[in-house]
Design a protein around this motif. Structure first.
Motif, PDB file in Angstrom:
ATOM      1  N   LYS A  94       0.812  -1.216   0.000  1.00 23.27           N
ATOM      2  CA  LYS A  94       0.000   0.000   0.000  1.00 23.27           C
ATOM      3  C   LYS A  94       0.844   1.263   0.000  1.00 23.27           C
ATOM      4  CE  LYS A  94      -4.053  -2.005   2.270  1.00 23.27           C
ATOM      5  NZ  LYS A  94      -4.952  -1.951   3.454  1.00 23.27           N
ATOM      6  N   ASP A  95       2.000   1.208   0.686  1.00 18.50           N
ATOM      7  CA  ASP A  95       2.830   2.409   0.790  1.00 18.50           C
ATOM      8  C   ASP A  95       3.764   2.594  -0.403  1.00 18.50           C
ATOM      9  OD1 ASP A  95       4.401   0.237   1.320  1.00 18.50           O
ATOM     10  OD2 ASP A  95       5.351   1.068   3.118  1.00 18.50           O
ATOM     11  N   ASN A  96       3.662   1.735  -1.405  1.00 18.12           N
ATOM     12  CA  ASN A  96       4.466   1.877  -2.611  1.00 18.12           C
ATOM     13  C   ASN A  96       3.704   2.739  -3.614  1.00 18.12           C
ATOM     14  OD1 ASN A  96       5.821   1.593  -5.079  1.00 18.12           O
ATOM     15  ND2 ASN A  96       6.456  -0.482  -4.629  1.00 18.12           N
ATOM     16  N   ASN A  97       4.194   3.946  -3.878  1.00 13.45           N
ATOM     17  CA  ASN A  97       3.510   4.889  -4.764  1.00 13.45           C
ATOM     18  C   ASN A  97       4.017   4.847  -6.197  1.00 13.45           C
ATOM     19  OD1 ASN A  97       1.920   5.904  -2.613  1.00 13.45           O
ATOM     20  ND2 ASN A  97       3.590   7.241  -1.966  1.00 13.45           N
ATOM     21  N   TRP A  98       4.873   3.893  -6.509  1.00 11.33           N
ATOM     22  CA  TRP A  98       5.384   3.800  -7.871  1.00 11.33           C
ATOM     23  C   TRP A  98       4.319   3.306  -8.844  1.00 11.33           C
ATOM     24  CZ3 TRP A  98      10.780   3.783  -9.745  1.00 11.33           C
ATOM     25  CH2 TRP A  98      11.652   4.398  -8.851  1.00 11.33           C
ATOM     26  N   LYS A  99       3.367   2.559  -8.329  1.00 17.22           N
ATOM     27  CA  LYS A  99       2.306   2.028  -9.181  1.00 17.22           C
ATOM     28  C   LYS A  99       0.958   2.536  -8.692  1.00 17.22           C
ATOM     29  CE  LYS A  99       4.564  -2.274 -10.614  1.00 17.22           C
ATOM     30  NZ  LYS A  99       5.883  -1.923 -10.058  1.00 17.22           N
ATOM     31  N   ALA A 100       0.068   2.814  -9.641  1.00 19.74           N
ATOM     32  CA  ALA A 100      -1.282   3.261  -9.296  1.00 19.74           C
ATOM     33  C   ALA A 100      -2.063   2.111  -8.677  1.00 19.74           C
ATOM     34  CB  ALA A 100      -1.995   3.772 -10.545  1.00 19.74           C
ATOM     35  N   TYR A 101      -3.091   2.464  -7.924  1.00 18.48           N
ATOM     36  CA  TYR A 101      -3.913   1.437  -7.275  1.00 18.48           C
ATOM     37  C   TYR A 101      -4.526   0.500  -8.309  1.00 18.48           C
ATOM     38  CZ  TYR A 101      -7.910  -0.719  -5.007  1.00 18.48           C
ATOM     39  OH  TYR A 101      -8.821  -1.630  -4.551  1.00 18.48           O
ATOM     40  N   SER A 102      -4.966   1.050  -9.438  1.00 14.73           N
ATOM     41  CA  SER A 102      -5.584   0.214 -10.470  1.00 14.73           C
ATOM     42  C   SER A 102      -4.595  -0.820 -11.013  1.00 14.73           C
ATOM     43  CB  SER A 102      -6.104   1.089 -11.616  1.00 14.73           C
ATOM     44  OG  SER A 102      -5.058   1.880 -12.156  1.00 14.73           O
ATOM     45  N   THR A 103      -3.324  -0.438 -11.142  1.00 18.33           N
ATOM     46  CA  THR A 103      -2.298  -1.370 -11.614  1.00 18.33           C
ATOM     47  C   THR A 103      -2.063  -2.465 -10.579  1.00 18.33           C
ATOM     48  OG1 THR A 103      -1.217   0.393 -12.876  1.00 18.33           O
ATOM     49  CG2 THR A 103       0.088  -1.578 -12.387  1.00 18.33           C
ATOM     50  N   LYS A 104      -1.955  -2.083  -9.317  1.00 17.53           N
ATOM     51  CA  LYS A 104      -1.757  -3.069  -8.254  1.00 17.53           C
ATOM     52  C   LYS A 104      -2.927  -4.047  -8.207  1.00 17.53           C
ATOM     53  CE  LYS A 104       0.768   0.124  -5.226  1.00 17.53           C
ATOM     54  NZ  LYS A 104       0.724   0.808  -3.901  1.00 17.53           N
ATOM     55  N   TYR A 105      -4.135  -3.509  -8.337  1.00 19.39           N
ATOM     56  CA  TYR A 105      -5.338  -4.347  -8.284  1.00 19.39           C
ATOM     57  C   TYR A 105      -5.356  -5.346  -9.431  1.00 19.39           C
ATOM     58  CZ  TYR A 105     -10.321  -5.503  -8.029  1.00 19.39           C
ATOM     59  OH  TYR A 105     -11.517  -6.168  -7.937  1.00 19.39           O
ATOM     60  N   ALA A 106      -5.004  -4.871 -10.631  1.00 23.23           N
ATOM     61  CA  ALA A 106      -4.999  -5.751 -11.801  1.00 23.23           C
ATOM     62  C   ALA A 106      -3.918  -6.822 -11.672  1.00 23.23           C
ATOM     63  CB  ALA A 106      -4.781  -4.927 -13.070  1.00 23.23           C
TER      64      ALA A 106
END
Length: 388
Positions: A89-101
């Motif tokens: 969660k604290d990694n801001n390099w990737k957007a939430y949508s990318t992490k979710y996918a």
């Protein structure tokens, strides 16, 4: 060799979490204490299960100790390491949508099939055969292949493995290093007549949203992430500073996405009128704040599309697939039909390249196609002469 310290910690809200602490070398060479939340007790029921998910991380922090390399790492352990480093969660390099996918592809496809396989036993031909026999859409297969390539490169970056067999997997006759997930069908776009009828039928609130979407090409996440302070009525431009996906506030999709968007006088007038009517009009308020959330959150775009825009489209006889991104595709297509310069189109769409604007977003409208065809034939046949 260090194994770190794994403890269970209670939280005021929600289930307890497993916290892992270890030492690693700092920038100046001194040892620094690190910590991370591995997951909740719902994710890992026992300490033994939680400890097993740390295999990849333990190999990384003990990279100089060869005792950790007796057994090759497997795909499950690599996926766990990738989650801990890249999908936290604290990694801001990737957007939430990318992490979710990515999490979805890991859980549904990659880990169930390859989780128990050691990385050194996975071959490019096996991955290729599996994807071809999966029965999934070509775009889905390419996304799975690309994520597997990301995982292997992640392993190489952290000295967990030294090859990337997924980079050799073919998905088409031409096999570039990283293939794009092309669509099976052409995206839908509205005609000018359909847009006029739709805007005349929608209620005032939805009409402003649709008008801003079609007049600026803003992505859905950017449209509902707007606050009144982002709109400069004097300079006539909109600053795109954030996006909202699944109710989560995050950064914009790309650096190009953060470029200012021009605000036409007619759009400015519609927004001013909306601001006068809505109860949330302060600079820090959302432009499309939801009364159900007392203005603390914007409207939920999927609900508005399902309950308002799609029913109106069906009522007007528009039977094509309709979504928020349809407005963005239509905006690009209309820009092309009005003769806009390619560089201007790219800047207005806020794309990193002209190729993306033309290949993925722009379609030639039927009248424009006929006009272009007629222009070619007029060169072949003099005025008044008919073809044989």
């Amino acid at each position: 060799m260090q194994y770190g310290n794994l403890t269970k910690q209670a939280r005021k809200n929600g289930p307890a979490v497993w916290t892992f602490r270890w030492w690693e070398a700092g920038a100046s060479g001194n040892r620094v204490r690190r910590s991370m939340i591995l997951g909740t007790i719902k994710d890992f029921g026992t300490q033994a299960v939680a400890r097993k998910a740390l295999t990849g991380l333990l190999r990384e922090i003990n990279s100089s100790d060869r005792r950790f390399y007796v057994r090759p790492i497997n795909m499950q352990e690599l996926a766990d390491h990738y989650r801990q480093r890249e999908l936290a969660k604290d990694n801001n390099w990737k957007a939430y949508s990318t992490k979710y996918a990515y999490e979805g592809y890991l859980k549904k496809w990659i880990v169930p099939r390859w989780g128990s396989y050691s990385l050194d036993t996975i071959r490019a031909t096996e991955i290729e055969a599996w994807l071809r026999q999966s029965g999934r859409a070509r775009g889905t297969c390419i996304k799975i292949r690309n994520l597997m390539s990301v995982l292997f490169n992640h392993a190489r970056r952290h000295d967990l493995f030294d090859r990337n067999p997924a980079s050799l997997v073919r998905q088409s006759a031409k096999a570039p290093k990283r293939q794009s997930a092309k669509r099976r069908s052409t995206p839908s776009v509205f005609t000018v007549d359909e847009l006029r009828r739709m805007l005349a039928t929608l209620n005032d609130r939805i009409r402003v949203m649709a008008l801003l979407a079609i007049g600026t090409g803003l992505r859905c996440s950017e449209l509902f992430g707007l606050k009144w302070k982002d709109i400069d009525f004097e300079a006539k431009q909109i600053s795109v500073l954030r996006s909202i996906v699944c109710g989560r506030i995050g950064v914009c999709k790309t650096e190009s996405s953060q470029k200012p968007v021009p605000l036409d006088d007619r759009l400015a007038a519609a927004l001013c009128e909306w601001r006068c009517r809505c109860p949330y009009r302060h600079s820090e308020d959302w432009v499309f704040a939801s009364p159900a959330a007392e203005g603390k959150k914007p409207y939920w775009p999927a609900m508005l599309m399902r309950k308002h825009i799609k029913p109106v489209a069906r009522k007007l006889g528009i039977d094509k697939p309709v979504g928020w991104h349809t407005f963005r595709h239509t905006y690009s297509t209309l820009l092309k039909s009005t003769g806009a310069d390619l560089k201007v189109m790219q800047e207005l769409m806020r794309h990193a390249s002209v190729v993306l604007t033309l290949d993925h977003y722009t379609q030639a409208m039927t009248p424009a196609k006929r006009a272009a065809q007629s222009a070619v034939l007029s060169l072949l046949f003099p005025a008044g002469e008919q073809s044989a």
